[in-house]
Design a protein around this motif. Structure first.
Motif, PDB file in Angstrom:
ATOM      1  N   ALA A   8       1.004  -1.215  -0.009  1.00  0.00           N
ATOM      2  CA  ALA A   8      -0.096   0.108   0.045  1.00  0.00           C
ATOM      3  C   ALA A   8       0.992   1.105   0.045  1.00  0.00           C
ATOM      4  N   CYS A   9       0.497   2.230  -0.485  1.00  0.00           N
ATOM      5  CA  CYS A   9       1.066   3.583  -0.582  1.00  0.00           C
ATOM      6  C   CYS A   9       0.684   4.329   0.650  1.00  0.00           C
ATOM      7  N   ARG A  10       1.794   4.770   1.677  1.00  0.00           N
ATOM      8  CA  ARG A  10       1.412   5.543   2.827  1.00  0.00           C
ATOM      9  C   ARG A  10       0.245   5.382   3.325  1.00  0.00           C
ATOM     10  N   PRO A  11      -0.043   4.159   4.104  1.00  0.00           N
ATOM     11  CA  PRO A  11      -1.526   3.796   4.666  1.00  0.00           C
ATOM     12  C   PRO A  11      -1.888   4.966   5.510  1.00  0.00           C
ATOM     13  N   TYR A  12      -1.182   5.575   6.452  1.00  0.00           N
ATOM     14  CA  TYR A  12      -1.432   6.580   7.253  1.00  0.00           C
ATOM     15  C   TYR A  12      -2.416   7.615   6.654  1.00  0.00           C
ATOM     16  N   LEU A  13      -2.067   7.998   5.460  1.00  0.00           N
ATOM     17  CA  LEU A  13      -2.772   9.066   4.681  1.00  0.00           C
ATOM     18  C   LEU A  13      -4.180   8.466   4.475  1.00  0.00           C
ATOM     19  N   LEU A  14      -4.332   7.047   3.990  1.00  0.00           N
ATOM     20  CA  LEU A  14      -5.566   6.680   3.929  1.00  0.00           C
ATOM     21  C   LEU A  14      -6.378   6.675   5.020  1.00  0.00           C
ATOM     22  N   MET A  15      -6.039   6.557   6.306  1.00  0.00           N
ATOM     23  CA  MET A  15      -6.592   6.595   7.394  1.00  0.00           C
ATOM     24  C   MET A  15      -6.988   7.964   7.745  1.00  0.00           C
ATOM     25  N   VAL A  16      -6.231   8.898   7.341  1.00  0.00           N
ATOM     26  CA  VAL A  16      -6.802  10.306   7.400  1.00  0.00           C
ATOM     27  C   VAL A  16      -8.111  10.519   6.516  1.00  0.00           C
ATOM     28  N   PHE A  17      -7.880   9.931   5.283  1.00  0.00           N
ATOM     29  CA  PHE A  17      -9.066  10.160   4.293  1.00  0.00           C
ATOM     30  C   PHE A  17     -10.191   9.393   4.792  1.00  0.00           C
ATOM     31  N   MET A  18     -10.039   8.477   5.272  1.00  0.00           N
ATOM     32  CA  MET A  18     -11.179   7.528   5.658  1.00  0.00           C
ATOM     33  C   MET A  18     -12.098   8.387   7.050  1.00  0.00           C
ATOM     34  N   CYS A  19     -11.120   8.987   7.853  1.00  0.00           N
ATOM     35  CA  CYS A  19     -11.827   9.586   8.980  1.00  0.00           C
ATOM     36  C   CYS A  19     -12.650  10.793   8.459  1.00  0.00           C
ATOM     37  N   MET A  20     -12.176  11.474   7.391  1.00  0.00           N
ATOM     38  CA  MET A  20     -12.774  12.415   6.524  1.00  0.00           C
ATOM     39  C   MET A  20     -14.095  12.148   6.087  1.00  0.00           C
ATOM     40  N   SER A  21     -14.270  10.913   5.675  1.00  0.00           N
ATOM     41  CA  SER A  21     -15.210  10.379   4.654  1.00  0.00           C
ATOM     42  C   SER A  21     -16.531  10.454   5.550  1.00  0.00           C
ATOM     43  N   ASP A  22     -16.256  10.170   6.988  1.00  0.00           N
ATOM     44  CA  ASP A  22     -17.557  10.321   7.803  1.00  0.00           C
ATOM     45  C   ASP A  22     -17.655  11.271   8.944  1.00  0.00           C
ATOM     46  N   TYR A  23     -16.658  12.263   8.864  1.00  0.00           N
ATOM     47  CA  TYR A  23     -16.337  13.363   9.814  1.00  0.00           C
ATOM     48  C   TYR A  23     -17.873  14.100   9.893  1.00  0.00           C
ATOM     49  N   HIS A  24     -18.216  14.305   8.788  1.00  0.00           N
ATOM     50  CA  HIS A  24     -19.687  15.310   8.951  1.00  0.00           C
ATOM     51  C   HIS A  24     -20.733  14.481   9.600  1.00  0.00           C
ATOM     52  N   GLN A  25     -20.488  13.092   9.729  1.00  0.00           N
ATOM     53  CA  GLN A  25     -21.590  12.204  10.434  1.00  0.00           C
ATOM     54  C   GLN A  25     -21.503  12.058  11.895  1.00  0.00           C
ATOM     55  N   LYS A  26     -20.135  12.178  12.372  1.00  0.00           N
ATOM     56  CA  LYS A  26     -19.874  12.067  13.765  1.00  0.00           C
ATOM     57  C   LYS A  26     -19.951  13.616  14.279  1.00  0.00           C
ATOM     58  N   HIS A  27     -19.503  14.519  13.614  1.00  0.00           N
ATOM     59  CA  HIS A  27     -19.422  16.195  14.264  1.00  0.00           C
ATOM     60  C   HIS A  27     -20.556  16.850  13.503  1.00  0.00           C
ATOM     61  N   GLU A  28     -20.230  18.076  13.444  1.00  0.00           N
ATOM     62  CA  GLU A  28     -21.336  18.958  12.640  1.00  0.00           C
ATOM     63  C   GLU A  28     -21.252  18.508  11.284  1.00  0.00           C
ATOM     64  N   CYS A  29     -22.545  18.927  10.883  1.00  0.00           N
ATOM     65  CA  CYS A  29     -22.769  18.676   9.380  1.00  0.00           C
ATOM     66  C   CYS A  29     -23.436  19.855   8.815  1.00  0.00           C
ATOM     67  N   PRO A  30     -22.896  21.146   8.551  1.00  0.00           N
ATOM     68  CA  PRO A  30     -23.476  22.061   8.307  1.00  0.00           C
ATOM     69  C   PRO A  30     -23.928  22.270   6.720  1.00  0.00           C
TER      70      PRO A  30
END
Length: 212
Positions: free
Chosen positions: A159-181
């Motif tokens: 895999a290419c820099r898996p940590y960055l993928l974890m960041v991206f995955m967190c962002m994919s549902d950030y609006h569902q777990k935090h504010e969704c303006p």
């Protein structure tokens, strides 16, 4: 929009399902009906359930570059999906110059990019910065859990820099777990909410005095 949903969901279900606490996350205030400054800043029913993968103009170039790594339809090898997504995400962050030393997220570049992308849209700028700041920290814990798992090590091989993928995955549902303006609202054609969410979003931009 580039159609990545099926691959994205496969990865989320298989790789992350055991890494998250089902009780984790913040309850997001929900609204429906009349639009005003207050309700435009909250989750709107039917408009915050879609995963966020980014803007089409940012995705297309990297999708084309890495499409040869895309698993064939029906291929159940999750490691192939992981390799494709990780290299795809690395490409996204490279083109934005978001990758810092030791594969971290360069918040200086995130803030600079936010200033340019969201000029005269301060709420979106602040949201973008807060999301990256949260997810770059959250991803450390998730990635450490994966590195400690023998099964995950196999999946992460190549895999290419898996940590960055974890960041991206967190962002994919950030609006569902935090504010969704309102500027994160996106409906679904399947659920019949796409048009109404777009219309509501447009009205909220007007309420905020913003012309796109």
């Amino acid at each position: 929009m580039v159609k990545l949903s099926c691959y994205w969901l496969t990865l989320v279900l298989v790789v992350i399902s055991g890494a998250e606490d089902p009780e984790e996350g913040t309850a997001v205030a929900s609204s429906s009906g009349e639009l005003n400054e207050e309700t435009c800043g909250k989750n709107r029913d039917g408009c915050c359930s879609e995963l966020y993968i980014g803007q089409e103009e940012d995705l297309t170039k990297c999708f084309v570059i890495h499409s040869p790594k895309l698993p064939m339809a029906g291929d159940t090898d999750v490691s192939k999906t992981l390799r494709f997504l990780s290299c795809f995400v690395e490409c996204l962050y490279k083109q934005k110059k978001y990758i810092g030393k030791s594969d971290t997220i360069n918040m200086k570049m995130v803030k600079l990019d936010a200033e340019n992308m969201y000029e005269n849209r301060p709420k979106e700028k602040d949201y973008h910065i807060a999301m990256y700041d949260f997810c770059r920290k959250d991803a450390v814990g998730v990635y450490n859990l994966l590195k400690a798992s023998p099964g995950a090590k196999v999946l992460l091989k190549g895999a290419c820099r898996p940590y960055l993928l974890m960041v991206f995955m967190c962002m994919s549902d950030y609006h569902q777990k935090h504010e969704c303006p309102y500027f994160k609202w996106e409906g679904s054609s399947k659920a019949g909410t796409k048009d109404q969410c777009e219309q509501a979003k447009a009205k909220c931009y007007v309420i905020d005095g913003i012309t796109l």
